[in-house]
Write a protein that holds these residues in place. Structure first.
Motif, PDB file in Angstrom:
ATOM      1  N   ALA A 129      76.921  15.614  13.748  1.00  0.00           N
ATOM      2  CA  ALA A 129      78.207  15.331  12.967  1.00  0.00           C
ATOM      3  C   ALA A 129      77.763  14.543  11.735  1.00  0.00           C
ATOM      4  CB  ALA A 129      78.989  14.578  14.112  1.00  0.00           C
ATOM      5  N   GLN A 130      76.776  13.722  11.756  1.00  0.00           N
ATOM      6  CA  GLN A 130      76.342  13.254  10.789  1.00  0.00           C
ATOM      7  C   GLN A 130      75.684  14.030   9.450  1.00  0.00           C
ATOM      8  OE1 GLN A 130      73.799  10.106  12.525  1.00  0.00           O
ATOM      9  NE2 GLN A 130      75.247   8.536  12.332  1.00  0.00           N
ATOM     10  N   ALA A 131      75.102  15.090  10.261  1.00  0.00           N
ATOM     11  CA  ALA A 131      74.382  16.185   9.135  1.00  0.00           C
ATOM     12  C   ALA A 131      75.399  17.023   8.692  1.00  0.00           C
ATOM     13  CB  ALA A 131      73.236  16.987  10.073  1.00  0.00           C
ATOM     14  N   PRO A 140      72.680  17.996  -0.046  1.00  0.00           N
ATOM     15  CA  PRO A 140      71.501  18.629   0.366  1.00  0.00           C
ATOM     16  C   PRO A 140      71.472  20.091   0.029  1.00  0.00           C
ATOM     17  CG  PRO A 140      73.143  18.340   2.185  1.00  0.00           C
ATOM     18  CD  PRO A 140      73.542  17.561   0.804  1.00  0.00           C
ATOM     19  N   ALA A 141      72.638  20.685  -0.473  1.00  0.00           N
ATOM     20  CA  ALA A 141      72.401  22.321  -0.900  1.00  0.00           C
ATOM     21  C   ALA A 141      71.133  22.565  -1.526  1.00  0.00           C
ATOM     22  CB  ALA A 141      73.549  22.586  -1.466  1.00  0.00           C
ATOM     23  N   GLY A 151      69.473   9.735  -3.122  1.00  0.00           N
ATOM     24  CA  GLY A 151      70.920   9.625  -3.107  1.00  0.00           C
ATOM     25  C   GLY A 151      71.379   9.183  -1.679  1.00  0.00           C
ATOM     26  N   LEU A 152      72.639  10.000  -1.164  1.00  0.00           N
ATOM     27  CA  LEU A 152      72.931   9.566   0.211  1.00  0.00           C
ATOM     28  C   LEU A 152      71.839   9.670   1.275  1.00  0.00           C
ATOM     29  CD1 LEU A 152      76.448  10.935   0.102  1.00  0.00           C
ATOM     30  CD2 LEU A 152      75.862   8.490  -0.181  1.00  0.00           C
ATOM     31  N   GLY A 153      70.919  10.819   1.084  1.00  0.00           N
ATOM     32  CA  GLY A 153      69.981  10.891   1.983  1.00  0.00           C
ATOM     33  C   GLY A 153      69.160   9.618   2.232  1.00  0.00           C
ATOM     34  N   ALA A 154      69.048   8.862   1.462  1.00  0.00           N
ATOM     35  CA  ALA A 154      68.223   7.515   1.796  1.00  0.00           C
ATOM     36  C   ALA A 154      68.669   6.785   2.938  1.00  0.00           C
ATOM     37  CB  ALA A 154      68.525   6.587   0.429  1.00  0.00           C
ATOM     38  N   LEU A 155      70.116   7.015   3.221  1.00  0.00           N
ATOM     39  CA  LEU A 155      70.541   6.420   4.659  1.00  0.00           C
ATOM     40  C   LEU A 155      69.849   6.702   5.597  1.00  0.00           C
ATOM     41  CD1 LEU A 155      74.198   6.342   3.435  1.00  0.00           C
ATOM     42  CD2 LEU A 155      72.853   4.434   3.429  1.00  0.00           C
ATOM     43  N   PHE A 156      69.325   7.969   5.583  1.00  0.00           N
ATOM     44  CA  PHE A 156      68.408   8.593   6.906  1.00  0.00           C
ATOM     45  C   PHE A 156      67.018   7.929   7.049  1.00  0.00           C
ATOM     46  CE2 PHE A 156      71.346  12.641   6.081  1.00  0.00           C
ATOM     47  CZ  PHE A 156      72.479  11.999   6.650  1.00  0.00           C
TER      48      PHE A 156
END
Length: 187
Positions: A129-131, A140-141, A151-156
């Motif tokens: 769901a998070q992905a 991510p495209a 970007g937002l990917g830093a949260l992972f």
């Protein structure tokens, strides 16, 4: 003035950060990995091919190019084809450490120069769901490994060992070394 053989806004931002005057040129290089090609060989080949393609367009100017690949379990994870592919990539990275290799190539005065940056990135656990929510942001495209460290990917990301700018797509230390060696940057 150098020519940057890349359409990446991140690479332009990073060159601006270190005060390198540049212009962007568009090159068309097939980025398909060769059969049984090792990740380090792949990233070197693509970075050098991009620089060579740029040099063919403007042989009088220094041409800088880079390529980044995300590697998990010795497999190159490219840019996602669609949402389902992105979900598979992100779930593969979830709760694990992967490698990010960025090769930087410079062609100047008829000579090729190359440097490599390798980093390890550890992701926290990511649910499907998070992905999917992350995919819906659009970020991510067009990213190798289906994420953007800036970007937002830093949260992972739990941990990075290596070069943050290398994970972004242009390792500034190695880029600076190449440009300084060629007399194009003084620090």
């Amino acid at each position: 003035m150098i020519l940057l053989a890349s359409q990446s806004p991140r690479r332009r931002e990073l060159l601006n950060q270190i005060g390198v005057a540049h212009q962007v040129i568009s090159v068309d290089v097939d980025e398909t990995p060769l059969e049984s090609e090792a990740p380090l060989d792949y990233v070197r080949r693509i970075a050098l091919d991009k620089a060579a393609a740029g040099h063919e367009l403007a042989s009088d100017s220094p041409v800088l190019a880079a390529d980044t690949c995300v590697v998990a379990n010795d497999t190159i994870l490219g840019k996602p084809d669609d949402e389902e592919h992105a979900i598979r990539i992100l779930r593969q990275l979830s709760g694990a450490t992967h490698e990010v290799h960025t090769g930087v190539a410079l062609i100047h005065d008829g000579r090729q120069h190359y440097r490599l940056s390798s980093s390890q990135v550890r992701f926290r656990h990511i649910s499907t769901a998070q992905a999917r929510r992350y995919w819906a942001t659009g970020e991510p495209a067009d990213k190798a490994g289906a994420y953007a460290v800036q970007g937002l990917g830093a949260l992972f990301i739990e941990h990075i060992s290596g070069s943050y700018s290398g994970v972004m797509g242009l390792p500034l230390f190695e880029t600076g070394q190449l440009l300084a060696k060629a007399g194009l940057l003084t620090v």
